[in-house]
Write a protein that holds these residues in place. Structure first.
Motif, PDB file in Angstrom:
ATOM      1  N   ASP A 109      60.757   7.293  57.685  1.00 51.25           N
ATOM      2  CA  ASP A 109      61.591   6.310  57.014  1.00 51.25           C
ATOM      3  C   ASP A 109      61.013   4.896  57.095  1.00 51.25           C
ATOM      4  OD1 ASP A 109      61.963   6.101  59.714  1.00 51.25           O
ATOM      5  OD2 ASP A 109      64.137   6.409  59.681  1.00 51.25           O
ATOM      6  N   GLY A 110      59.665   4.816  57.077  1.00 45.05           N
ATOM      7  CA  GLY A 110      59.019   3.515  57.159  1.00 45.05           C
ATOM      8  C   GLY A 110      57.651   3.518  56.519  1.00 45.05           C
ATOM      9  N   ILE A 111      56.842   2.540  56.875  1.00 36.17           N
ATOM     10  CA  ILE A 111      55.475   2.421  56.375  1.00 36.17           C
ATOM     11  C   ILE A 111      54.519   2.207  57.541  1.00 36.17           C
ATOM     12  CG2 ILE A 111      56.153   1.494  54.125  1.00 36.17           C
ATOM     13  CD1 ILE A 111      55.451  -1.321  55.192  1.00 36.17           C
ATOM     14  N   SER A 112      53.270   2.593  57.354  1.00 34.92           N
ATOM     15  CA  SER A 112      52.243   2.305  58.352  1.00 34.92           C
ATOM     16  C   SER A 112      51.638   0.936  58.056  1.00 34.92           C
ATOM     17  CB  SER A 112      51.134   3.362  58.304  1.00 34.92           C
ATOM     18  OG  SER A 112      51.619   4.638  58.649  1.00 34.92           O
ATOM     19  N   VAL A 113      51.396   0.161  59.101  1.00 28.63           N
ATOM     20  CA  VAL A 113      50.747  -1.138  58.966  1.00 28.63           C
ATOM     21  C   VAL A 113      49.392  -1.065  59.671  1.00 28.63           C
ATOM     22  CG1 VAL A 113      50.870  -3.613  59.433  1.00 28.63           C
ATOM     23  CG2 VAL A 113      52.961  -2.337  58.902  1.00 28.63           C
ATOM     24  N   ILE A 114      48.327  -1.314  58.916  1.00 32.74           N
ATOM     25  CA  ILE A 114      46.971  -1.290  59.460  1.00 32.74           C
ATOM     26  C   ILE A 114      46.444  -2.713  59.543  1.00 32.74           C
ATOM     27  CG2 ILE A 114      44.592  -0.503  59.077  1.00 32.74           C
ATOM     28  CD1 ILE A 114      45.715   1.844  57.517  1.00 32.74           C
ATOM     29  N   LYS A 115      45.812  -3.043  60.661  1.00 29.13           N
ATOM     30  CA  LYS A 115      45.150  -4.339  60.832  1.00 29.13           C
ATOM     31  C   LYS A 115      43.647  -4.121  60.716  1.00 29.13           C
ATOM     32  CE  LYS A 115      44.834  -8.272  64.041  1.00 29.13           C
ATOM     33  NZ  LYS A 115      45.304  -8.813  65.352  1.00 29.13           N
ATOM     34  N   VAL A 116      43.022  -4.845  59.785  1.00 27.86           N
ATOM     35  CA  VAL A 116      41.593  -4.692  59.533  1.00 27.86           C
ATOM     36  C   VAL A 116      40.881  -6.012  59.823  1.00 27.86           C
ATOM     37  CG1 VAL A 116      39.836  -4.104  57.826  1.00 27.86           C
ATOM     38  CG2 VAL A 116      42.101  -3.034  57.696  1.00 27.86           C
ATOM     39  N   PRO A 117      40.091  -6.095  60.895  1.00 27.81           N
ATOM     40  CA  PRO A 117      39.302  -7.304  61.139  1.00 27.81           C
ATOM     41  C   PRO A 117      38.184  -7.400  60.087  1.00 27.81           C
ATOM     42  CG  PRO A 117      39.514  -5.958  63.138  1.00 27.81           C
ATOM     43  CD  PRO A 117      39.937  -5.108  61.983  1.00 27.81           C
ATOM     44  N   ARG A 118      38.111  -8.519  59.391  1.00 30.70           N
ATOM     45  CA  ARG A 118      37.128  -8.648  58.316  1.00 30.70           C
ATOM     46  C   ARG A 118      35.699  -8.454  58.806  1.00 30.70           C
ATOM     47  NH1 ARG A 118      39.085 -10.443  53.509  1.00 30.70           N
ATOM     48  NH2 ARG A 118      41.084 -11.541  53.493  1.00 30.70           N
ATOM     49  N   LYS A 119      35.399  -8.994  59.988  1.00 26.47           N
ATOM     50  CA  LYS A 119      34.028  -8.930  60.490  1.00 26.47           C
ATOM     51  C   LYS A 119      33.735  -7.654  61.277  1.00 26.47           C
ATOM     52  CE  LYS A 119      33.260 -13.924  60.613  1.00 26.47           C
ATOM     53  NZ  LYS A 119      32.850 -15.096  61.447  1.00 26.47           N
ATOM     54  N   ALA A 120      34.759  -6.869  61.515  1.00 30.65           N
ATOM     55  CA  ALA A 120      34.558  -5.618  62.267  1.00 30.65           C
ATOM     56  C   ALA A 120      35.525  -4.557  61.750  1.00 30.65           C
ATOM     57  CB  ALA A 120      34.776  -5.848  63.763  1.00 30.65           C
ATOM     58  N   PRO A 121      35.377  -4.141  60.481  1.00 32.03           N
ATOM     59  CA  PRO A 121      36.324  -3.177  59.912  1.00 32.03           C
ATOM     60  C   PRO A 121      36.348  -1.844  60.648  1.00 32.03           C
ATOM     61  CG  PRO A 121      34.423  -3.486  58.476  1.00 32.03           C
ATOM     62  CD  PRO A 121      34.352  -4.541  59.510  1.00 32.03           C
ATOM     63  N   GLU A 122      35.264  -1.551  61.382  1.00 27.63           N
ATOM     64  CA  GLU A 122      35.240  -0.302  62.151  1.00 27.63           C
ATOM     65  C   GLU A 122      36.296  -0.298  63.257  1.00 27.63           C
ATOM     66  OE1 GLU A 122      32.507  -3.195  64.171  1.00 27.63           O
ATOM     67  OE2 GLU A 122      32.872  -2.562  62.087  1.00 27.63           O
TER      68      GLU A 122
ATOM     69  N   ARG B 142      41.114 -14.041  58.863  1.00 24.32           N
ATOM     70  CA  ARG B 142      40.306 -13.202  59.757  1.00 24.32           C
ATOM     71  C   ARG B 142      40.632 -11.715  59.628  1.00 24.32           C
ATOM     72  NH1 ARG B 142      40.658 -16.929  65.282  1.00 24.32           N
ATOM     73  NH2 ARG B 142      39.396 -18.668  64.479  1.00 24.32           N
ATOM     74  N   ASN B 143      41.826 -11.417  59.183  1.00 24.49           N
ATOM     75  CA  ASN B 143      42.253 -10.024  59.107  1.00 24.49           C
ATOM     76  C   ASN B 143      42.870  -9.727  57.744  1.00 24.49           C
ATOM     77  OD1 ASN B 143      41.842  -9.439  62.057  1.00 24.49           O
ATOM     78  ND2 ASN B 143      43.470 -10.967  62.242  1.00 24.49           N
ATOM     79  N   VAL B 144      42.861  -8.461  57.409  1.00 18.23           N
ATOM     80  CA  VAL B 144      43.599  -7.977  56.251  1.00 18.23           C
ATOM     81  C   VAL B 144      44.607  -6.956  56.760  1.00 18.23           C
ATOM     82  CG1 VAL B 144      43.504  -6.822  54.019  1.00 18.23           C
ATOM     83  CG2 VAL B 144      41.595  -8.276  54.743  1.00 18.23           C
ATOM     84  N   TYR B 145      45.872  -7.175  56.453  1.00 18.17           N
ATOM     85  CA  TYR B 145      46.887  -6.182  56.792  1.00 18.17           C
ATOM     86  C   TYR B 145      47.081  -5.265  55.588  1.00 18.17           C
ATOM     87  CZ  TYR B 145      47.970  -8.783  60.996  1.00 18.17           C
ATOM     88  OH  TYR B 145      47.876  -9.397  62.233  1.00 18.17           O
TER      89      TYR B 145
END
Length: 508
Positions: free
Chosen positions: A229-242, A206-209
């Motif tokens: 000293d880290g990374i950003s993690v983005i959560k992308v809903p496949r059906k609602a990328p906006e 359902r999501n792409v990280y």
């Protein structure tokens, strides 16, 4: 392994370019603004060579030690099928991802989609003009993720270069709907701290990280403050990328913030983030190349990656650039981008251990896993003083029981090498072009070289897309492995993945 000149197969001219049928020069119109390359994969100061250096290069060409200007040479087990020159996007070519019969090639000015159903005659399906170096690219289903790591006036594809000292400047991840390959649609953008030099996806149903690697904070940059000293993690809903959003910024170097670099460790980059991350979702494992550090971490919870091992090499590694697991996940190959992608480092003076790959065995289990150094690998085909040469992006060739890799080396060309014995890696094939010019140090050559469904695809910084075929019994078993999608930084489990259906042809 260096093949003697008599064993080199020589081509006097580049492959005949294919006609770019159906070319769409500007799907997303933008102005002529050019992206500014960033340190780590940076621009080259085109330094004029001394008369002595230029003379040495000409002498080496005359003697056959190196190929002539733009001359193609390769081992007899590598076949050059075709070169497709750049189309409307004239910037630096970068990374490549694959899906079904398509290749998605990044460029500092945007990205190109190729139809590679006939590897001997790729066709340009579309070109998207969207400046924002370095435009590192990943794909998953109907979504394409594009990294922007040059400060822009806004998040549009019409943006201009703008100082990072301006709060309103933008850098981060752009998301496109690629269900129609002939007409990709820009659907979302997510700003991230210090931009996005590279991106690595962890796809779920359902999501792409998206793991966003970025670095070089500065107190003068409102959106890129130290410590970083880290990374950003983005959560992308496949059906609602906006609705995509940053859901975390895991700190990977608590306490000391990572390698301090010079003067403590002269010649080593100070760690202020990661350059690139490779994940192995089937094993809940990831490896990070983080400037002055190499790390291994657990990604069972993709929103909260957890470091379990960290190593440094303060003698021979200058800039930890990328990572590749072997199929059994008991080894990691880390690359060192000595000179930041802007120097001629493949020569006798630099030697075999600096600017090389570092091969590490993974020992132990669970949280007690450790990275144990075994050896270095570097091409021993010395390059001209005019040629920027550096270890860069490569991928596994899926053969059970062997650890084989194809790898880009900028103007050092392409190396096919075997690290089945971690302590005794060896080159078993190569492809390269001669210098672009002999009067000054110039960047060029393969940025990313990957194996996909029976062929090798290489995004040459200056020359365009090259397609190669390996004719070698050692790699022949890989021809049976077919994938439906490949992002090299999201390594598949080649021999357990049954998903080899080409189900992405929504526009045919």
């Amino acid at each position: 392994m260096t093949l003697s000149p008599k064993n080199r197969v020589r081509r006097r001219r580049l492959g005949v370019a294919t006609a770019a049928a159906g070319l769409l020069a500007t799907l997303l119109t933008a102005g002529p603004a050019l992206a500014t390359p960033d340190p780590g994969d940076g621009s080259v100061k085109k330094e004029k060579l001394s008369s002595g250096e230029a003379a040495q290069d000409r002498s080496a060409i005359k003697s056959g030690e190196i190929p002539g200007v733009d001359e193609i040479v390769h081992s007899d087990n590598i076949e050059h099928l075709i070169n497709v020159p750049k189309g409307a996007l004239k910037g630096t070519n970068t990374d490549i991802s694959f899906q079904g019969k398509y290749a998605f090639a990044g460029n500092y000015d945007g990205f190109t989609i190729y139809d590679i159903s006939n590897p001997r005659s790729p066709k340009t399906v579309s070109e998207v003009l969207c400046p924002g170096g370095q435009n590192d690219v990943s794909v998953s289903g109907d979504l394409l993720f594009l990294s922007t790591d040059s400060s822009r006036s806004d998040n549009s594809c019409n943006s201009k270069s703008q100082s990072a000292t301006v709060k309103e400047s933008w850098e981060g991840i752009k998301i496109f709907d690629i269900s129609d390959k002939r007409n990709p649609q820009y659907v979302a953008a997510v700003e991230t701290a210090c931009g996005s030099h590279t991106n690595t996806i962890v796809p779920e149903r359902r999501n792409v990280y998206v793991y966003v690697s970025s670095y070089y904070p500065n107190a003068a940059f409102p959106d890129c403050q130290p410590p970083h000293d880290g990374i950003s993690v983005i959560k992308v809903p496949r059906k609602a990328p906006e609705k995509s959003a940053v859901v975390g910024f895991p700190v990977l170097f608590p306490g000391d913030g990572g390698n301090p670099g010079s003067p403590t460790n002269p010649g080593v980059s100070q760690t202020s983030g990661c350059h690139d991350i490779t994940v192995l979702p089937s094993k809940d494992l990831a490896a990070g190349a983080c400037m002055g550090d190499g790390i291994l971490f657990d990604i069972e919870d993709p929103e909260n990656p957890r470091v379990i091992e960290r190593v440094q090499d303060n003698v021979n590694f200058a800039f930890w650039h990328s990572a590749t697991f072997n199929q059994k996940a008991n080894k990691v190959v880390f690359t060192d981008e000595l000179g930041g992608g802007g120097a001629a480092t493949c020569n006798a003076e630099i030697g075999p251990n600096r600017g090389a790959n570092g091969i590490y065995d993974i020992t132990g289990k669970g949280d007690k896993r450790e990275l144990a150094f075994r050896s270095y690998f570097k091409i021993d085909r010395h390059q001209a003083d005019a040629e920027v040469c550096v270890a860069h992006n490569g991928s596994l060739i899926p053969v059970k029981g062997r650890d084989l890799m194809i790898q880009a080396w900028y103007q050092g060309g392409i190396s096919l090498w075997d690290f089945t014995d971690s302590s005794k890696p060896k080159e078993i094939g190569y492809f390269e072009r001669g210098p672009i010019t002999l009067d000054r140090v110039t960047t060029g050559g393969p940025w990313s070289t990957y194996y996909y469904n029976g062929h090798v695809y290489s995004n040459d910084i200056a020359k365009g897309l090259d397609v190669l075929k390996i004719n070698d019994r050692r790699t022949d078993p890989a021809k049976k492995v077919k994938l439906g999608e490949l992002n090299v930084q999201t390594q598949p489990d080649y021999f357990d993945d049954d998903d080899d259906d080409d189900d992405d042809d929504h526009d045919d």
